[in-house]
Scaffold this active site. Structure first.
Site, PDB file in Angstrom:
ATOM      1  N   LYS A  95     -43.171 -23.346  19.161  1.00 31.24           N
ATOM      2  CA  LYS A  95     -44.611 -23.117  19.213  1.00 31.24           C
ATOM      3  C   LYS A  95     -45.302 -24.478  19.231  1.00 31.24           C
ATOM      4  CE  LYS A  95     -48.362 -20.976  16.638  1.00 31.24           C
ATOM      5  NZ  LYS A  95     -48.665 -20.050  15.545  1.00 31.24           N
ATOM      6  N   LYS A 147     -44.240 -20.428  22.954  1.00 31.32           N
ATOM      7  CA  LYS A 147     -45.680 -20.222  22.903  1.00 31.32           C
ATOM      8  C   LYS A 147     -46.391 -21.557  23.021  1.00 31.32           C
ATOM      9  CE  LYS A 147     -49.113 -18.496  19.718  1.00 31.32           C
ATOM     10  NZ  LYS A 147     -49.342 -17.983  18.399  1.00 31.32           N
TER      11      LYS A 147
END
Ligand code: PBG
Ligand code: ZN
Length: 328
Positions: A198, A251
């Site tokens: 992420k 992400k």
């Protein structure tokens, strides 16, 4: 070589193109994010995310029914708590907003998979994803004390009915800690979907409006990843595998398709991609002005993420995509 070889031969009709298509998008690939808020009868549209709402639990259940009727297998729940405090009480309390929403959805729709986002930023006053040293104004979250809160949060979410726990705070060792805590509490069959790679991304802007989770000072760069790094993402995934992750996530999605691809090459676990709020907002904004065809752009984006290696896609376009797919 040309003129013997003509790739266009296989593109000349729709049935032919369908026969040789390498990648397809189906409703089974989609996960729909929902934002649970206090109150009843509440549906408040997020300004920067047209079509996305903060919903009270009763409305969450209604929306979840729609999701299930469309054949989408799963939702992921985020929460906007009544109160925020230093211990992120709203995250791990058995009466927390995500816990309430999870229980209500599972009661109404036992077959819909409920994923709980497991993080603390929505529940802390300062908006960071864990404990801070008293007086810290930079946002360097204290790793190991935060793990204790994440364990409590995950167990309480599982107890409330969440089928999958998805830790998103990028704390070192969070998969191992949560796995141990879930097992100890009798949830050894509850899978962990780790936000393994992420990045500290500007594409999260609209989400922070939706979840009211902007850091009040500093930023998340001491825990989320540096956008310049790819091999580090592989290292994060490697560690999460060893710690017992059942699925891993990348992400954001669009600026990180190389990461999706590389992770897919290195692991046999399912790979998820989060088509984040800023990606959604850009498509919506251009579509609302009539500058692009929303349906075609969104479906092409989602298909491309699958082609890059994503097995699952978290997207605010999930309901639209399900409708478009069933029509086409
Ligand atoms: C934080 C969290 C973020 C998102 C989901 N959980 C990012 C952040 O605020 O740093 C972003 C999702 C999106 O942009 O759609 N744990
Ligand atoms: Zn967070």
């Amino acid at each position: 070589m040309f003129p013997i070889t003509r790739p266009r031969r296989l593109r000349q009709s729709d049935p032919l193109r369908r026969m040789v298509r390498e990648t397809t998008l189906t409703v089974n690939d989609l996960i729909y994010p929902l934002f649970a808020a206090p109150g009843t009868g509440v549906a408040k549209e997020v300004v920067s995310m047209p079509g996305v709402y903060q919903l009270s639990v009763d409305k969450i259940v209604e929306d979840a029914k729609e999701v299930a009727d469309l054949g989408i297998p799963a939702i992921i729940l985020f929460g906007i708590p009544d109160v925020k405090d230093d211990d992120a009480t709203g995250a791990w309390h058995d009466c927390g907003i995500v816990q309430k929403a999870a229980t209500a959805v599972k009661e109404a729709l036992p077959d819909l998979v409920v994923i709980a986002d497991t993080c603390l930023c929505e529940y802390t006053q300062h908006g960071h994803c864990g404990y801070l040293q008293t007086g810290d104004l930079t946002g360097r979250v204290l790793n190991d004390p935060t793990l204790e809160l994440l364990k409590k949060t995950a167990v309480s979410q599982a107890r409330a009915g969440a089928d999958i726990i998805a830790p998103s705070g990028m704390m070192d060792g969070f998969v191992q800690s949560i796995r141990e805590a879930l097992d100890e509490a009798g949830f050894s069959d509850t899978p962990i979907l780790s936000y393994a790679a992420k990045y500290a991304s500007a594409y999260y802007g609209p989400f922070r409006d939706a979840a009211e989770s902007s850091p009040q000072f500093g930023d998340r760069r001491t825990y989320q990843m540096d956008p310049g790094n790819a091999r580090e993402a592989l290292k994060e995934v490697e560690l999460d595998l060893l710690e017992g992750a059942d699925m891993v996530m990348v992400k954001p999605a669009l600026s990180y398709m190389d990461i999706i691809w590389r992770i897919k090459e290195m692991t046999n676990l399912p790979v998820a991609a989060y088509n984040v709020s800023g990606e959604y907002a850009m498509v919506k904004a251009a579509a609302l002005r009539g500058w692009i065809d929303e349906e075609r752009v969104a479906l092409e984006t989602l298909l491309s993420l699958k082609r890059a290696g994503a097995d699952l896609i978290l997207t605010y376009h999930a309901k639209d995509a399900a409708r478009w797919l069933s029509k086409n």
